[in-house]
Design a protein around this motif. Structure first.
Motif, PDB file in Angstrom:
ATOM      1  N   ASP A 116       0.042   2.402  -6.055  1.00 53.78           N
ATOM      2  CA  ASP A 116       0.595   0.848  -5.720  1.00 53.78           C
ATOM      3  C   ASP A 116      -0.015   1.081  -7.463  1.00 53.78           C
ATOM      4  O   ASP A 116      -0.104  -0.698  -7.307  1.00 53.78           O
ATOM      5  N   GLU A 117      -1.274   1.136  -7.719  1.00 56.25           N
ATOM      6  CA  GLU A 117      -2.199   1.254  -9.202  1.00 56.25           C
ATOM      7  C   GLU A 117      -0.988   0.964 -10.232  1.00 56.25           C
ATOM      8  O   GLU A 117      -1.954   0.957 -11.120  1.00 56.25           O
ATOM      9  N   ALA A 133       0.682   5.824  -0.512  1.00 55.08           N
ATOM     10  CA  ALA A 133       0.119   6.581  -0.364  1.00 55.08           C
ATOM     11  C   ALA A 133       1.181   7.709  -0.753  1.00 55.08           C
ATOM     12  O   ALA A 133       2.052   8.077  -1.954  1.00 55.08           O
ATOM     13  N   SER A 143      -1.129   0.230 -16.229  1.00 56.14           N
ATOM     14  CA  SER A 143      -1.632  -0.076 -14.863  1.00 56.14           C
ATOM     15  C   SER A 143      -1.805  -1.206 -14.762  1.00 56.14           C
ATOM     16  O   SER A 143      -1.980  -2.115 -14.699  1.00 56.14           O
ATOM     17  N   THR A 195       0.801  -0.950   0.540  1.00 53.25           N
ATOM     18  CA  THR A 195       0.264   0.134  -0.087  1.00 53.25           C
ATOM     19  C   THR A 195       1.052   1.430  -0.038  1.00 53.25           C
ATOM     20  O   THR A 195       1.680   1.695   0.770  1.00 53.25           O
ATOM     21  N   ARG A 233      -4.870  10.565 -12.875  1.00 50.51           N
ATOM     22  CA  ARG A 233      -3.856  10.144 -11.845  1.00 50.51           C
ATOM     23  C   ARG A 233      -2.469  10.070 -11.599  1.00 50.51           C
ATOM     24  O   ARG A 233      -2.530  10.586 -10.358  1.00 50.51           O
ATOM     25  N   ASN A 235      -2.623  -3.307  -9.893  1.00 54.24           N
ATOM     26  CA  ASN A 235      -2.994  -3.243  -8.968  1.00 54.24           C
ATOM     27  C   ASN A 235      -1.466  -4.076  -7.691  1.00 54.24           C
ATOM     28  O   ASN A 235      -0.408  -3.539  -8.223  1.00 54.24           O
ATOM     29  N   ALA A 236      -1.969  -3.625  -6.735  1.00 52.65           N
ATOM     30  CA  ALA A 236      -1.394  -4.584  -5.807  1.00 52.65           C
ATOM     31  C   ALA A 236      -0.845  -5.148  -5.102  1.00 52.65           C
ATOM     32  O   ALA A 236       0.042  -5.372  -4.561  1.00 52.65           O
ATOM     33  N   LYS A 238      -7.748   7.114 -16.800  1.00 57.38           N
ATOM     34  CA  LYS A 238      -7.733   7.305 -15.284  1.00 57.38           C
ATOM     35  C   LYS A 238      -5.962   8.305 -15.624  1.00 57.38           C
ATOM     36  O   LYS A 238      -5.600   8.252 -14.558  1.00 57.38           O
ATOM     37  N   PHE A 261      -2.442   9.590  -7.684  1.00 58.18           N
ATOM     38  CA  PHE A 261      -2.924   8.399  -7.218  1.00 58.18           C
ATOM     39  C   PHE A 261      -2.959   7.855  -6.625  1.00 58.18           C
ATOM     40  O   PHE A 261      -2.868   7.146  -8.315  1.00 58.18           O
ATOM     41  N   SER A 262      -3.286   6.969  -5.597  1.00 57.49           N
ATOM     42  CA  SER A 262      -2.946   5.697  -5.440  1.00 57.49           C
ATOM     43  C   SER A 262      -1.707   4.991  -6.646  1.00 57.49           C
ATOM     44  O   SER A 262      -2.019   4.394  -7.404  1.00 57.49           O
TER      45      SER A 262
END
Length: 335
Positions: A232-233, A16, A197, A14, A167, A199-200, A164, A229-230
């Motif tokens: 980890d994605e 941030a 693109s 995760t 982001r 995911n984590a 997206k 923004f995010s």
């Protein structure tokens, strides 16, 4: 000490404003696998005496998708008495952990490798502990799945969709605990990297992790990503397409990989139900299926190592029957 053989890492990061690295190495230090003890492992199997919620239903029939068993599981789950009976208060864990040895023994935790194959292929995990991140495979099956990759990584990595792009195009900041975009347009990514693109949830080898810690391109990318923004994605998916990163793929769209093809995590998105996978047999949280007992048969047919989401507060039978199945299978693999 971890051997110098290639060690695979299953990671959930995760990210941030700051990257937090938590690597715990799961390796037996005191108890080694001994083939003479195989028969003695039978005590680790779950029995009716263990008093789990699955004992009130037929888990074997549930896993085979038998309608009557699934209807019974659904009916039980909807009753207040059953929901109350499966809830475990925090005080129980606090008291139970006063004697750690007794707690581990009573819960029948596997604290040592069950086979030489598993002992010779130790796994490392980095995760954010949560009650939703349950396995679909035994440890031995996970070991063999990673061996079959033959040095490759397995993670979602696709072209970042147009909807997206915001982001990563604008700087973000935390306002009252929420991530908010600003009017400040960010500089292009360092080294003219193509943002992908993903995911984590990722499965990567040791060389990939070494690159994350040492490669100047990646270190610059991490710094650049801190106010996006995010991160980890997109971060791990982008690193996966960098030339020279061990186990990576070329940036060509020919090598794009979706989450349904990557092996790390299986998710049912509401948007794709009825097309990519069957309809959710539980309920939805933020357009993601929370699996019910009726999803188990389909889940166990997939190649993924873990699945998300489960919730013992709403669909406990799904978790307990899956746990019972995996324990039986892990011990059956010994014989």
């Amino acid at each position: 000490m971890i051997s110098q053989k290639k060690v695979w890492l299953l990671l959930k990061f995760t990210v941030a404003l700051k990257l937090l690295w938590m690597i715990s190495l799961l390796r037996c230090l005191n108890i080694r696998w001994d083939p003479s003890n195989i028969l003695g492992y039978r005590w680790l199997d779950y029995t009716d005496a263990d008093c789990g919620p699955e004992n009130v239903c037929n888990c074997s029939a549930v896993l085979q998708g038998e309608r009557e068993a699934l209807e019974q599981a659904k009916l039980l789950t909807s009753t207040k008495d059953f929901q109350k009976s499966v809830q475990i208060p925090n005080a129980y864990y606090i008291n139970a952990n006063l004697d750690c040895g007794k707690f581990k023994s009573s819960r029948k935790y596997l604290t040592f490798p069950l086979s030489r194959e598993e002992e010779d292929f130790p796994l490392a995990y980095s995760m954010v502990v949560h009650h939703k991140d349950f396995p679909l495979k035994t440890n031995l099956e996970i070991v063999r799945a990673l061996q079959s990759l033959k040095g490759s990584n397995s993670l979602e990595s696709e072209k970042l969709p147009e909807n997206k792009q915001w982001r990563v195009s604008h700087a973000h900041q935390i306002v009252d605990g929420q991530i908010q975009p600003t009017e400040n347009i960010k500089e292009p990514p360092p080294f003219n990297l193509s943002i992908m693109s993903g995911n984590a949830y990722i499965v990567v080898n040791r060389g990939y992790i070494r690159s994350v810690l040492e490669d100047n391109r990646i270190l610059a990318l991490i710094e650049w990503a801190k106010d996006t923004f995010s991160p980890d994605e997109f971060l791990w998916a982008t690193i996966q397409r960098l030339p020279g990163v061990p186990g990576s793929k070329r940036p060509s769209p020919k090598y794009d990989m979706t989450d349904i093809n990557a092996i790390a995590r299986l998710v049912k998105w509401r948007l794709h139900e009825g097309e990519v996978y069957p309809e959710c047999q539980g309920n939805h949280v933020r357009d993601i299926c929370v699996y019910g007992a009726g999803d188990l048969q389909w889940l166990l047919q997939q190649h993924h190592l873990f699945a998300n989401k489960f919730d013992t507060d709403t669909y406990p039978i799904a978790v307990y029957c899956l746990e019972k199945y995996l324990r039986h299978k892990a011990l059956a693999e010994l014989f």
